[in-house]
Design an enzyme around this catalytic site. Structure first.
Site, PDB file in Angstrom:
ATOM      1  N   ASN A 113      14.215  11.213   4.400  1.00  0.00           N
ATOM      2  CA  ASN A 113      15.392  10.707   5.379  1.00  0.00           C
ATOM      3  C   ASN A 113      15.419  11.881   6.494  1.00  0.00           C
ATOM      4  OD1 ASN A 113      17.729  10.665   6.740  1.00  0.00           O
ATOM      5  ND2 ASN A 113      19.089  11.405   5.277  1.00  0.00           N
ATOM      6  N   TRP A 114      14.906  11.263   7.699  1.00  0.00           N
ATOM      7  CA  TRP A 114      14.606  12.149   8.790  1.00  0.00           C
ATOM      8  C   TRP A 114      15.848  12.618   9.706  1.00  0.00           C
ATOM      9  CZ3 TRP A 114       9.598   9.855  11.579  1.00  0.00           C
ATOM     10  CH2 TRP A 114       8.611   9.808  10.539  1.00  0.00           C
ATOM     11  N   LYS A 115      16.995  12.019   9.112  1.00  0.00           N
ATOM     12  CA  LYS A 115      18.079  12.384   9.845  1.00  0.00           C
ATOM     13  C   LYS A 115      18.087  12.404  11.373  1.00  0.00           C
ATOM     14  CE  LYS A 115      19.447  14.991   5.836  1.00  0.00           C
ATOM     15  NZ  LYS A 115      20.515  16.173   5.086  1.00  0.00           N
ATOM     16  N   HIS A 124      25.163   7.529   2.524  1.00  0.00           N
ATOM     17  CA  HIS A 124      24.843   9.062   2.319  1.00  0.00           C
ATOM     18  C   HIS A 124      25.914   9.907   2.466  1.00  0.00           C
ATOM     19  CE1 HIS A 124      22.981  12.880   3.467  1.00  0.00           C
ATOM     20  NE2 HIS A 124      21.971  12.099   3.065  1.00  0.00           N
ATOM     21  N   GLU A 134      26.624  12.497   4.361  1.00  0.00           N
ATOM     22  CA  GLU A 134      26.852  12.918   5.480  1.00  0.00           C
ATOM     23  C   GLU A 134      27.838  11.829   6.127  1.00  0.00           C
ATOM     24  OE1 GLU A 134      23.060  14.141   6.762  1.00  0.00           O
ATOM     25  OE2 GLU A 134      23.008  15.833   5.414  1.00  0.00           O
ATOM     26  N   GLU A 142      22.637  12.259  -5.172  1.00  0.00           N
ATOM     27  CA  GLU A 142      22.729  13.570  -4.387  1.00  0.00           C
ATOM     28  C   GLU A 142      23.731  14.326  -4.419  1.00  0.00           C
ATOM     29  OE1 GLU A 142      19.689  12.708  -1.141  1.00  0.00           O
ATOM     30  OE2 GLU A 142      21.524  11.985  -0.429  1.00  0.00           O
ATOM     31  N   GLY A 196      20.731  20.231   1.921  1.00  0.00           N
ATOM     32  CA  GLY A 196      20.643  21.108   3.001  1.00  0.00           C
ATOM     33  C   GLY A 196      20.692  22.238   2.745  1.00  0.00           C
ATOM     34  N   SER A 215      17.712  19.248  -1.748  1.00  0.00           N
ATOM     35  CA  SER A 215      16.797  20.276  -1.800  1.00  0.00           C
ATOM     36  C   SER A 215      15.510  20.065  -2.329  1.00  0.00           C
ATOM     37  CB  SER A 215      17.479  21.838  -2.002  1.00  0.00           C
ATOM     38  OG  SER A 215      18.407  21.902  -0.880  1.00  0.00           O
ATOM     39  N   GLY A 248      15.422  15.407   2.387  1.00  0.00           N
ATOM     40  CA  GLY A 248      15.703  15.425   3.714  1.00  0.00           C
ATOM     41  C   GLY A 248      14.759  16.330   4.322  1.00  0.00           C
ATOM     42  N   GLY A 249      15.273  17.692   4.333  1.00  0.00           N
ATOM     43  CA  GLY A 249      14.577  18.853   5.459  1.00  0.00           C
ATOM     44  C   GLY A 249      13.160  18.828   5.074  1.00  0.00           C
TER      45      GLY A 249
HETATM   46  C1  PEP Z   1      19.350  14.153   2.315  1.00  0.00           C
HETATM   47  O1  PEP Z   1      19.441  14.225   3.428  1.00  0.00           O
HETATM   48  O2  PEP Z   1      19.454  13.034   1.403  1.00  0.00           O
HETATM   49  C2  PEP Z   1      18.921  15.294   1.312  1.00  0.00           C
HETATM   50  C3  PEP Z   1      18.801  15.402   0.217  1.00  0.00           C
HETATM   51  O3  PEP Z   1      18.673  16.396   2.362  1.00  0.00           O
HETATM   52  P1  PEP Z   1      17.917  17.753   1.683  1.00  0.00           P
HETATM   53  O4  PEP Z   1      16.644  17.240   1.140  1.00  0.00           O
HETATM   54  O5  PEP Z   1      17.533  18.624   3.204  1.00  0.00           O
HETATM   55  O6  PEP Z   1      18.910  18.708   0.838  1.00  0.00           O
END
Ligand code: PEP
Length: 250
Positions: A9-11, A94, A96, A166, A172, A212, A233-234
């Protein structure tokens, strides 16, 4: 037998040139990988990434969509537009979207229905906040989000649904659920699927862990029985980290 599925997920990162560059590197590096891979760029880069990845083993997804096909919905994106740009998957619910933009299970359920009706695959995200975890409500929250998000979704549509567990406190933050903790919630998700559908569907449903995920913790997570993949994500923003996560078993 569930096929492993790793998604990035490049957000709200990457302009088109950066997205093209990353997609081209992933295409080359990940060509030998046999399991499922997806990347979800921001809307503006979906077409660029879809063109770059055409004919590859990497699917292209979107990070959200409107619960409508067209009309007066300023600032929203229709599933028809996502398909037109080349996306075949959409991430819905998600954390967010739930926590920063107030999306509830009713709205998410409308989106799940429409996405599946339009032939898209869905990754439905569920997960508890730290407060809910500390109050001992993990199972109740996950159950509420699954029952709400999948309301009136028939079992025949489940082959196009993936669940991403999640925990909000792990997204994050650099804090990861331990493989034991994550596996235990994934086991709870299968139990909930048995109640909502039946034991066969519970056995088949692919459940990703997200929060993470990094090259150094992916193996431990993926070694657990109930963990079938990762939503990243990151660490999905760089070939040096997403590459080894996708190649966790090589
Ligand atoms: C996500 O955005 O779904 C996520 C899990 O982010 P991260 O891996 O950065 O925690």
């Amino acid at each position: 037998m569930r096929t492993p599925y790793i998604a990035g997920n490049w957000k709200m990162h990457m302009n088109r040139a950066e997205a093209r560059d990353l997609a081209a590197q992933l295409r080359e590096l990940l060509a030998p990988v046999k399991h499922r891979i997806m990347v979800a760029p921001p809307f503006t880069a979906i077409e660029t990434v879809a063109v770059t990845l055409q004919g590859s083993n990497i699917m292209v997804g979107a990070q959200n969509m409107a619960p409508a096909l067209n009309g007066a919905h300023t600032g929203e994106i229709s599933p028809l537009m996502l398909k037109d740009a080349g996306a075949t998957v959409v991430i819905l619910g998600h954390s967010e979207r739930r926590h920063s933009y107030g999306e509830g299970d009713g709205l998410i359920n409308e989106k799940v229905h429409l996405a599946l009706q339009e032939g898209l695959e869905v990754i439905l995200c569920v997960g508890e906040t730290l407060e809910e975890r500390e109050a001992g409500r993990v199972d109740a929250v996950v159950e509420e989000q699954l029952a709400g998000g999948l309301r009136e979704i028939g079992a025949s549509l489940l082959p196009r649904v993936t669940i991403a567990y999640e925990p909000v406190w792990a997204i994050g933050t650099g804090k990861t659920a331990t493989p034991d903790d994550a596996d235990s919630v994934h086991g709870t998700i299968r139990r909930i699927f048995t109640e909502l559908y039946n034991s066969e569907e519970a056995e088949k449903i692919v459940i990703q862990y997200g929060g993470s995920v990094k090259p150094d913790n992916v193996k431990g997570l993926m070694s657990r029985d109930n963990i079938d993949g990762a939503l990243v994500g990151g660490a999905s923003l760089k070939v040096d980290s997403f590459g080894p996560i996708v190649q966790f078993n090589s």
